[in-house]
Design a protein around this motif. Structure first.
Motif, PDB file in Angstrom:
ATOM      1  N   ASN B 125       0.654  -1.330   0.108  1.00  0.00           N
ATOM      2  CA  ASN B 125       0.026   0.119  -0.163  1.00  0.00           C
ATOM      3  C   ASN B 125       0.747   1.362   0.059  1.00  0.00           C
ATOM      4  OD1 ASN B 125      -2.359   1.417   0.148  1.00  0.00           O
ATOM      5  ND2 ASN B 125      -2.676   1.565   2.112  1.00  0.00           N
ATOM      6  N   ILE B 126       1.977   1.423  -0.797  1.00  0.00           N
ATOM      7  CA  ILE B 126       2.595   2.710  -0.987  1.00  0.00           C
ATOM      8  C   ILE B 126       1.964   3.537  -1.952  1.00  0.00           C
ATOM      9  CG2 ILE B 126       4.736   3.545  -1.991  1.00  0.00           C
ATOM     10  CD1 ILE B 126       5.578   2.016   0.331  1.00  0.00           C
ATOM     11  N   GLN B 127       1.709   4.763  -1.424  1.00  0.00           N
ATOM     12  CA  GLN B 127       0.764   5.535  -1.887  1.00  0.00           C
ATOM     13  C   GLN B 127       1.262   6.841  -2.718  1.00  0.00           C
ATOM     14  OE1 GLN B 127      -2.779   5.198  -2.304  1.00  0.00           O
ATOM     15  NE2 GLN B 127      -2.112   3.267  -1.753  1.00  0.00           N
ATOM     16  N   ASP B 128       2.402   7.145  -2.626  1.00  0.00           N
ATOM     17  CA  ASP B 128       3.074   8.336  -3.018  1.00  0.00           C
ATOM     18  C   ASP B 128       3.757   8.028  -4.488  1.00  0.00           C
ATOM     19  OD1 ASP B 128       3.748  11.335  -2.717  1.00  0.00           O
ATOM     20  OD2 ASP B 128       5.663  10.314  -3.181  1.00  0.00           O
ATOM     21  N   ASP B 152      -3.311  -2.379  -3.923  1.00  0.00           N
ATOM     22  CA  ASP B 152      -3.534  -0.965  -3.636  1.00  0.00           C
ATOM     23  C   ASP B 152      -2.451  -0.150  -3.506  1.00  0.00           C
ATOM     24  OD1 ASP B 152      -2.556  -2.023  -1.445  1.00  0.00           O
ATOM     25  OD2 ASP B 152      -4.302  -1.768  -0.140  1.00  0.00           O
ATOM     26  N   CYS B 153      -1.208  -0.553  -3.930  1.00  0.00           N
ATOM     27  CA  CYS B 153      -0.154   0.496  -4.138  1.00  0.00           C
ATOM     28  C   CYS B 153      -0.442   1.535  -5.225  1.00  0.00           C
ATOM     29  CB  CYS B 153       1.155  -0.232  -4.462  1.00  0.00           C
ATOM     30  SG  CYS B 153       1.974  -1.078  -3.020  1.00  0.00           S
ATOM     31  N   ALA B 154       0.044   2.642  -5.266  1.00  0.00           N
ATOM     32  CA  ALA B 154       0.099   3.568  -6.451  1.00  0.00           C
ATOM     33  C   ALA B 154       0.437   2.815  -7.787  1.00  0.00           C
ATOM     34  CB  ALA B 154       0.784   4.892  -6.232  1.00  0.00           C
ATOM     35  N   ASP B 155      -0.028   3.558  -8.869  1.00  0.00           N
ATOM     36  CA  ASP B 155       0.008   2.733 -10.002  1.00  0.00           C
ATOM     37  C   ASP B 155       1.612   3.126 -10.642  1.00  0.00           C
ATOM     38  OD1 ASP B 155      -0.070   1.832 -12.623  1.00  0.00           O
ATOM     39  OD2 ASP B 155      -1.619   3.417 -13.620  1.00  0.00           O
ATOM     40  N   PHE B 174       8.655  -6.660 -11.936  1.00  0.00           N
ATOM     41  CA  PHE B 174       7.640  -6.371 -10.849  1.00  0.00           C
ATOM     42  C   PHE B 174       6.342  -7.087 -11.093  1.00  0.00           C
ATOM     43  CE2 PHE B 174       4.885  -3.328 -12.727  1.00  0.00           C
ATOM     44  CZ  PHE B 174       5.656  -2.979 -13.794  1.00  0.00           C
ATOM     45  N   VAL B 175       5.503  -7.232 -10.026  1.00  0.00           N
ATOM     46  CA  VAL B 175       4.310  -7.787 -10.320  1.00  0.00           C
ATOM     47  C   VAL B 175       3.349  -7.241  -9.096  1.00  0.00           C
ATOM     48  CG1 VAL B 175       4.706 -10.043  -9.213  1.00  0.00           C
ATOM     49  CG2 VAL B 175       2.787  -9.931 -10.601  1.00  0.00           C
ATOM     50  N   TYR B 176       1.969  -6.911  -9.514  1.00  0.00           N
ATOM     51  CA  TYR B 176       0.864  -6.449  -8.782  1.00  0.00           C
ATOM     52  C   TYR B 176       0.260  -7.679  -8.170  1.00  0.00           C
ATOM     53  CZ  TYR B 176       1.277  -1.541  -9.334  1.00  0.00           C
ATOM     54  OH  TYR B 176       1.701  -0.202  -9.299  1.00  0.00           O
ATOM     55  N   THR B 177       0.007  -7.983  -6.824  1.00  0.00           N
ATOM     56  CA  THR B 177      -0.489  -9.166  -6.791  1.00  0.00           C
ATOM     57  C   THR B 177      -1.893  -8.752  -5.674  1.00  0.00           C
ATOM     58  OG1 THR B 177      -0.625 -11.010  -5.176  1.00  0.00           O
ATOM     59  CG2 THR B 177       0.753  -9.247  -4.862  1.00  0.00           C
ATOM     60  N   ASP B 178      -2.974  -9.709  -5.975  1.00  0.00           N
ATOM     61  CA  ASP B 178      -4.206  -9.428  -4.999  1.00  0.00           C
ATOM     62  C   ASP B 178      -3.966  -9.960  -3.692  1.00  0.00           C
ATOM     63  OD1 ASP B 178      -5.834  -7.891  -6.678  1.00  0.00           O
ATOM     64  OD2 ASP B 178      -6.053  -9.942  -8.081  1.00  0.00           O
TER      65      ASP B 178
END
Lengths: 268, 268
Positions: B125-128, B152-155, B174-178
């Protein structure tokens, strides 16, 4: 309650937010948000402004200063630097340090008693307000004893910078100087060893001993250290990099160096 | 030459700039500026747009791709994400990795031959956007082998993030994961030791041995790691802090940890 944006105090706040010159002239700056405002040293608080809603919501929380000036939500939105203002803002007195004061608090030699060896940062033309604030925040955590800045660095009192310091602005001694090479040379007379973070450094940063007084020169985000500043260093150190990375973000490079100092001083 | 902002391609670019959903749907993203554009792998370049002025100025420089679509300066200012556009912009294909592919490139054990021990980051959940980009940039320099991100990290394809990566976006797997906890647990099955960066860590970060496969969990800027993510770690490590500093910037904390790995692996 202040309900007009043309109120002279509100006009002054807008100027303080936007103009570095105005901040210098008045010797004050702005701080927003409860978390940061709690950290303001009492004697430096000039005036506090808040919305009624904010005061109701935080009735039980300790807020420094006794006199709060009420501002309508509309006017507060106008003076705030953030998109979703909390509703509290302070005018705060700037702190002034001289290089001598910064050096008095530490020593070149690995000190005893109240003296601690100097751990200084010297910033050459750092331009990004967020980077500058992050460097201050990191410096406090890494035990830095003071920061010297070239006059052409970003303004530490920029609202964005203030936010990024997370309160370190109130505690970290620092001084802007017109003559950075001169300032660096005077550090050496105090037995402080001067390391330049440099892509062409001849030594890896972790091969040096930072247990005695040490200062690190950190250069501009795009162009690095000016040659005349780098030339003042005792040693050029580099942070070894892999891949095709050409450089590190200035705040990141500073962090790696500062925490290596912290690591060495604790470990041995 | 494209001279109208209502040109369908220009409309699509505006959507790609503003909307993460559009980037996901088309599997593309935008890259601006000569320096970044030079680093685009050829096979991933979809379309290049430039102003005549830019092409004249950089006639002798190698620009990837052969067909450049001309855009008038006015329209370019409209599609650009920066205040002073250089006049060159690319649509680039997103890269896709699976967690398995990321792990194939490294091993848990201190490897021999082409294998290198895993050095992974796991971002919760890194947002910036700037922080995220800086983490990628730093990761490449520190020899990180791959990055896992919670959904839910930033895009990472946000234009500001792309800029902050300084090209690492093209090279860092890298990979986004649910299911971040699930992903972390599967790392452990590959003999990778999992360290959570945590303010309440029982061990100082530099007391651990990172020479074998290691992964670091890095949490949200404000609230840190979610409990269910931190619970997956083998060890909670903290970065010792001085002064009244309560925490470090997420990109700074990640940098300190990553370069400690790099330092240990080189030194011994």
């Amino acid at each position: 309650m202040i309900t007009s944006t043309s109120n002279p105090r509100m006009k002054e706040i807008i100027q303080l937010r936007k103009k570095s010159r105005m901040r210098t002239k008045t010797g004050t700056f702005l701080v927003e948000g409860l978390r940061m405002i709690r950290e303001i040293p009492k004697e430096r608080l000039v005036q506090l402004y808040a919305t009624e809603e904010f005061l109701k919501k935080h009735r039980k929380e300790p807020i420094p200063g006794t006199e709060v000036m009420l501002v309508s939500p509309e006017v507060f939105a106008y003076i705030s630097d953030t998109k979703t203002p909390q509703g509290v803002l302070a005018v705060v007195r700037q702190s002034m340090f001289t290089q001598e004061e910064i050096l008095e608090k530490c020593s070149g030699k690995s000190g005893t008693g109240t003296d601690r060896p100097a751990h200084l940062l010297v910033l050459d033309n750092i331009q990004d307000p967020g980077n500058l604030g992050t460097i201050f925040r990191t410096a406090e955590a890494a035990g830095v004893t003071g920061i010297l800045l070239s006059r052409d660095c970003a303004d530490i009192y920029n609202p964005k910078t203030i936010r990024s310091t997370m309160g370190a602005i109130f505690r970290m001694p620092f001084v802007y100087t017109d003559d950075l090479p001169g300032a660096v040379n005077s550090l050496k007379k105090h037995d402080i060893r001067v390391f330049a973070a440099h892509l062409e450094g001849e030594r890896a940063y972790d091969e040096e001993d930072y247990r005695q007084g040490s200062a690190f020169l950190i250069g501009n985000e795009g162009s690095g250290l000016r040659q005349e500043v780098a030339a003042c260093a005792d040693v050029l150190v580099r942070i070894p990099m892999e891949g095709m990375a050409e450089s590190l973000n200035a705040a990141v490079a500073a962090a790696v160096l500062m925490f290596e100092v912290s690591r060495q001083r604790k470990r041995y």
